[in-house]
Scaffold this active site. Structure first.
Site, short mmCIF file in Angstrom:
data_model
loop_
_atom_site.label_atom_id
_atom_site.label_comp_id
_atom_site.label_asym_id
_atom_site.label_seq_id
_atom_site.Cartn_x
_atom_site.Cartn_y
_atom_site.Cartn_z
N SER A 116 -1.43 -81.56 17.58
CA SER A 116 -0.88 -80.21 17.73
C SER A 116 -1.20 -79.64 19.10
O SER A 116 -2.23 -79.95 19.70
CB SER A 116 -1.49 -79.30 16.65
OG SER A 116 -1.20 -77.95 16.91
N TYR B 144 -8.29 -75.46 12.43
CA TYR B 144 -7.11 -76.32 12.40
C TYR B 144 -7.05 -77.14 13.69
O TYR B 144 -6.87 -78.37 13.65
CB TYR B 144 -5.84 -75.47 12.25
CG TYR B 144 -4.57 -76.25 12.44
CD1 TYR B 144 -4.12 -77.14 11.46
CD2 TYR B 144 -3.81 -76.11 13.59
CE1 TYR B 144 -2.96 -77.87 11.63
CE2 TYR B 144 -2.64 -76.84 13.77
CZ TYR B 144 -2.22 -77.71 12.80
OH TYR B 144 -1.07 -78.44 12.97
#
Length: 339
Positions: free
Chosen positions: A142, A167
């Site tokens: 990501s 995350y």
């Protein structure tokens, strides 16, 4: 090749399965169909792939009613025994790991879910590859790994040791874990740092969906940091196209390096207010805006340097924002039967 796609009921996973099936690959999709967002949307995606929700049960392979080259199984990645059994029985040639607990802000509320899915779950995938001779792995990282990096555009050569959400930390951990297994067990791994993916069948917790839903239902949209944000919005077909380029390279055995990371984004940051303006143009409705402060875990700007992807695979995303917004609004109105 026989390909395992994890996260197959998810936004990107669904689109990838659809494309790989169309290209003639044998695909097994895996997903736990958790309730992080509306499970009906996940079941509807699976239905598009020919998987009837009434046939789905835990740890059972279900045949697609539309495509003879697609099967689906509901499974948690962290269930290591069942995952290992799947690898043993199916003998995959390649794995595309898109399954993860998504969402930056949610990771502040439910941190253990992120460790279970994104760390323990990814380890199950790596162990499955190691123990059952799978030498080719593509996995989702990501753009959030760049954290508070101020140098733009973001390059895979930049230091990413300062994540600002759990995350992001789990995605950075995935890259390190993949490097270890590439080095120790001769597994070719390709990590892709996705940049703000949007498009038809998108996630309800993402800005594209939230804004469209609010505008069409005459509710105010929440604009964080007073709109002073820019995102490298990337249309989902461009993401899938990049992944397919890598799958095809694996098919031809033309990837020589054991460990690689790539950014995959549009390389054209769009200001949040310009994004909203595109939505207003497509819907024909002026948005009501609720200006809010910056949210914990968010960053002000993302911008992908995708030169390496272009050099190695001759691939460059190029869908403009108006095209993508138009496609999403069209899908949204059809899915929710809005005239």
């Amino acid at each position: 090749m026989k390909i395992l796609v994890t996260g197959a009921a998810g936004f990107i996973g669904y689109h990838l399965c659809e494309k790989l099936i169309a290209l003639g690959y044998n695909v097994i999709g895996l997903d736990n169909i958790n309730d992080y967002y509306d499970v009906n949307l996940k079941f509807a995606r699976l239905d598009e792939l020919g998987i009837n929700r009434n046939q789905i049960s835990w740890n059972k392979l279900v045949d697609s009613q539309k495509n003879t080259s697609f099967k689906f199984i509901q499974l948690n990645l962290e269930d290591k025994v069942e995952v290992d059994e799947l690898f043993k029985n199916e003998q995959f040639d390649l794995v595309c790991n898109l399954a993860a607990q998504a969402g930056v802000r949610y990771s502040l509320e439910k941190p253990f879910k992120y460790v279970d899915s994104n760390i323990t779950g990814f380890l199950s995938i790596l162990e499955g590859c190691r123990n059952h001779g799978v030498k080719k792995l593509i996995y989702a990282s990501s753009s959030s790994v760049y954290g508070l990096n101020e140098k733009i555009p973001f390059s895979v050569d930049d230091n990413v040791d300062h994540p600002i959400s759990l995350y992001a930390a789990t995605k950075k951990a995935n890259e390190l874990m993949a490097h270890t297994y590439s080095h120790l067990f001769d597994i070719k791994t390709v990590g892709l740092r996705f940049f703000t993916v949007y498009g038809p069948w998108g996630r309800p917790d993402m800005a594209m969906f939230l804004f469209t839903d609010a505008i069409l239902n005459n509710r105010p949209i929440k604009v964080f940091n007073s709109g002073n944000l820019s995102r490298d919005f990337t249309y989902v077909d461009d993401i899938v196209g990049g992944m397919v380029s890598i799958v095809n390279a694996f098919q031809k055995d033309s990837i020589q390096t054991n460990y690689k990371l790539y950014n995959i984004g549009n390389s054209k940051p769009v200001k949040l207010l310009d994004f909203i303006e595109a939505l207003e143009k497509v819907t024909g409705i002026t948005a009501k805006k609720e200006m809010l402060p910056m949210q914990p875990g968010d960053v002000e700007k993302t911008w992908a340097d995708t030169e390496a992807l272009h050099i190695d695979f001759n691939y460059k995303p190029d869908s403009d924002i108006l095209f993508g917004v138009t496609a999403f609004v069209k899908w949204y109105k059809e899915y929710y039967a809005i005239n």
